[in-house]
Design an enzyme around this catalytic site. Structure first.
Site, PDB file in Angstrom:
ATOM      1  CB  CYS A 108      -0.781   0.196   1.204  1.00 38.33           C
ATOM      2  SG  CYS A 108      -2.300   1.306   1.600  1.00 38.33           S
ATOM      3  CB  CYS A 162      -1.438   3.830   8.249  1.00 35.10           C
ATOM      4  SG  CYS A 162      -2.170   4.200   7.244  1.00 35.10           S
ATOM      5  CB  CYS A 218      -0.834   0.122   8.071  1.00 33.84           C
ATOM      6  SG  CYS A 218      -2.043  -1.529   6.529  1.00 33.84           S
ATOM      7  CB  CYS A 266     -16.568  -7.182   4.926  1.00 35.86           C
ATOM      8  SG  CYS A 266     -18.254  -7.994   5.352  1.00 35.86           S
ATOM      9  CB  CYS A 314     -19.655  -4.577   3.544  1.00 35.60           C
ATOM     10  SG  CYS A 314     -19.735  -6.110   4.314  1.00 35.60           S
ATOM     11  CB  CYS A 353     -18.035   0.062   8.713  1.00 38.51           C
ATOM     12  SG  CYS A 353     -17.138   0.155  10.175  1.00 38.51           S
ATOM     13  NE  ARG A 392     -18.169  -5.684  13.681  1.00 37.79           N
ATOM     14  CZ  ARG A 392     -18.440  -4.572  12.531  1.00 37.79           C
ATOM     15  NH1 ARG A 392     -17.363  -3.793  11.541  1.00 37.79           N
ATOM     16  NH2 ARG A 392     -19.721  -4.367  12.388  1.00 37.79           N
TER      17      ARG A 392
HETATM   18  N1  SAM Z   1      -6.867   0.448   3.259  1.00 40.41           N
HETATM   19  C1  SAM Z   1      -8.154   0.634   3.851  1.00 40.41           C
HETATM   20  C2  SAM Z   1      -8.123   1.789   4.697  1.00 40.41           C
HETATM   21  O1  SAM Z   1      -7.197   2.211   4.995  1.00 40.41           O
HETATM   22  O2  SAM Z   1      -8.885   2.180   4.147  1.00 40.41           O
HETATM   23  C3  SAM Z   1      -8.750  -0.722   4.111  1.00 40.41           C
HETATM   24  C4  SAM Z   1      -8.127  -1.414   5.207  1.00 40.41           C
HETATM   25  S1  SAM Z   1      -7.188  -0.925   6.909  1.00 40.41           S
HETATM   26  C5  SAM Z   1      -6.473  -2.397   6.518  1.00 40.41           C
HETATM   27  C6  SAM Z   1      -8.305  -0.958   7.364  1.00 40.41           C
HETATM   28  C7  SAM Z   1      -8.284  -0.825   9.091  1.00 40.41           C
HETATM   29  O3  SAM Z   1      -8.339  -0.979  10.050  1.00 40.41           O
HETATM   30  C8  SAM Z   1      -7.549   0.998   9.417  1.00 40.41           C
HETATM   31  O4  SAM Z   1      -7.986   2.006   9.324  1.00 40.41           O
HETATM   32  C9  SAM Z   1      -7.167   0.413  10.965  1.00 40.41           C
HETATM   33  O5  SAM Z   1      -8.656   0.936  11.414  1.00 40.41           O
HETATM   34  C10 SAM Z   1      -7.624  -1.193  10.810  1.00 40.41           C
HETATM   35  N2  SAM Z   1      -5.836  -1.137  11.607  1.00 40.41           N
HETATM   36  C11 SAM Z   1      -4.811  -1.701  10.445  1.00 40.41           C
HETATM   37  N3  SAM Z   1      -3.684  -2.133  10.734  1.00 40.41           N
HETATM   38  C12 SAM Z   1      -3.904  -2.476  11.812  1.00 40.41           C
HETATM   39  C13 SAM Z   1      -3.473  -2.650  13.365  1.00 40.41           C
HETATM   40  N4  SAM Z   1      -2.299  -3.064  13.464  1.00 40.41           N
HETATM   41  N5  SAM Z   1      -4.117  -3.093  14.632  1.00 40.41           N
HETATM   42  C14 SAM Z   1      -4.914  -2.453  14.777  1.00 40.41           C
HETATM   43  N6  SAM Z   1      -6.140  -1.757  13.708  1.00 40.41           N
HETATM   44  C15 SAM Z   1      -5.700  -1.784  12.380  1.00 40.41           C
HETATM   45 FE1  SF4 Z   2      -2.689   1.432   3.190  1.00 39.07          FE
HETATM   46 FE2  SF4 Z   2      -2.781  -0.323   5.794  1.00 39.07          FE
HETATM   47 FE3  SF4 Z   2      -3.315   2.346   5.961  1.00 39.07          FE
HETATM   48 FE4  SF4 Z   2      -5.101   0.483   4.340  1.00 39.07          FE
HETATM   49  S1  SF4 Z   2      -4.864   1.632   6.690  1.00 39.07           S
HETATM   50  S2  SF4 Z   2      -4.313   3.321   3.814  1.00 39.07           S
HETATM   51  S3  SF4 Z   2      -3.809  -0.655   3.806  1.00 39.07           S
HETATM   52  S4  SF4 Z   2      -1.448   1.548   4.843  1.00 39.07           S
END
Ligand code: SAM
Ligand code: SF4
Ligand code: DTB
Length: 364
Positions: free
Chosen positions: A66, A70, A73, A110, A141, A201, A273
């Site tokens: 990606c 973040c 992530c 989903c 979803c 959501c 959730r």
């Molecule tokens: N890329 C898209 C986005 O960021 O909206 C969808 C997937 S992203 C992985 C969805 C959510 O998963 C993130 O917004 C975050 O809140 C949650 N998430 C991701 N990694 C996480 C982690 N290590 N611990 C807890 N929540 C996590």
């Molecule tokens: Fe990409 Fe992970 Fe951020 Fe979603 S949470 S935008 S998958 S880096």
């Protein structure tokens, strides 16, 4: 064996507010814990059966690589989590997974992608996935990152019911965690999704080193949207090796419970959730979260890339707590439902839920 007990008649549904001040919300968060839990449970019972939990399941349709950074992530190309990036799954594979899920009793499918935003070249496949899953008689979803005006229309016209897009934390703390997009980007996509008529959501992550004020401000942002998100996922950070938050100290369990309770009180009719992080929570912590008003979980042994307790463990937990999976019900929005006395709340509101885990159900 647990016998489902119908709860006592409950007080009139709580009024939905969209004008929370930070001070009010913080005062709720800071209440003596017993008072906070009592109030949250009272609000919860005015809209929901406290012994029913919605079961949700995730499918990662495009994993890793990606462009966003973040800090939490595993899927960001900016971090060295060791995760192998994959291409967008073939439509047929997604539908095959959906069929399996349906055969196991799933009513909603989903799909999540590790994208900053979908590319135009991906939209045909995304639309085909939505249409294919709809044709199976399931709700759809998705969570795909930011969306343009055109993309929300494409998704809506394909029949997408729910979109997941988290604000993740407070506006103030956001730049500490994510630098490749702004809080406003996130809110803009949420507004587009809502305007197109899809359900939302949106929630966040607790335990990234933020303060209680940040947790409260995040909830104020969500609760003061023109309509409450139908689902509010509250994730506990899973500290993933190779990410900037790998060494983040674990949040105090009671601070997490306070966040859930405050969300329940501020957004009385939304599904709250208990999302990522359950594999690291004790049964007792999860029980407190349910008492505080959480009424939805992800089931199955993986989330997108990380571990989840799995159906056998959840079946045992549900048996111990006398909980039962929520049955699928006609969907509605968190806000409009309150206008109809006697109507049941939306039991399936988010982009990423919908599967009644068969083992969890059959264990009772
Ligand atoms: N890329 C898209 C986005 O960021 O909206 C969808 C997937 S992203 C992985 C969805 C959510 O998963 C993130 O917004 C975050 O809140 C949650 N998430 C991701 N990694 C996480 C982690 N290590 N611990 C807890 N929540 C996590
Ligand atoms: Fe990409 Fe992970 Fe951020 Fe979603 S949470 S935008 S998958 S880096
Ligand atoms: C949400 O708030 N939590 C889910 C879902 N929405 C997409 C994702 C949790 C991801 C946990 C880390 C992982 O599996 O990589």
């Amino acid at each position: 064996m647990n016998v489902h007990v119908k709860p006592e008649p409950q007080p009139a549904p709580a009024v939905l507010r969209h004008d929370w001040t930070r001070a009010e919300a913080k005062a709720i968060y800071d209440m003596p814990l017993m008072e906070l839990l009592y109030r949250a449970q009272t609000v919860h019972r005015s809209s929901f059966d406290p012994n029913r939990i919605q079961m949700s399941r995730l499918l990662s349709i495009k994993t890793g690589g990606c462009a966003e950074d973040c800090g939490y992530c595993s899927q960001s190309a900016h971090h060295a989590s060791g995760l192998k990036a994959s291409k967008l799954m073939e439509v047929e594979r997604v539908l095959a997974e959906a069929r399996k899920a349906k055969a196991q009793g799933a009513t909603r499918y989903c799909m999540g992608a590790a994208w900053r935003e979908p590319k135009e070249r991906d939209m045909d496949a995304i639309v085909a996935m939505i249409e294919g899953v709809k044709a199976l008689g399931m709700e759809t979803c998705m969570t795909l990152g930011m969306l343009s005006d055109q993309q929300v229309v494409q998704l809506r016209d394909a029949g997408l019911d729910y979109y997941n897009h988290n604000v993740d934390t407070s506006e103030r703390f956001y730049p500490e965690i994510i630098k490749t997009r702004t809080y406003a980007d996130r809110l803009n996509t949420l507004a587009r999704v809502r305007e197109a008529g899809m359900k939302i959501c949106s929630g966040g992550i607790v335990g990234m080193g933020e303060g209680a004020e940040d947790r409260v401000d995040m909830l104020v942002t969500l609760a003061n949207l023109a309509e409450h998100p139908e689902s509010v996922p509250v994730n506990m950070l899973i500290a993933i090796p190779g990410t900037p938050l790998e060494a983040q100290e674990k949040i105090d369990a009671l601070e997490f419970v306070r966040t859930i309770a405050t969300a329940r009180i501020m957004m009385p009719r939304s599904m709250v959730r208990l999302s990522a992080g359950r594999a690291e929570m004790s049964d007792e912590m999860q029980a407190m979260c349910f008492f505080a008003g959480a009424n939805s979980i992800f089931c199955g042994d993986t989330l997108l890339t990380a571990e989840n307790p799995g159906e056998d463990k959840d079946a045992i937990l549900f048996r111990k707590l006398g909980l039962e999976p929520m049955e699928a019900a006609p969907v509605d929005t968190a806000d409009t439902v309150s206008d109809r006395p006697g109507s049941t709340p939306d039991s399936g509101t988010c982009s990423l839920e919908g599967h009644a885990c068969p083992k969890a159900m059959s264990a009772r």
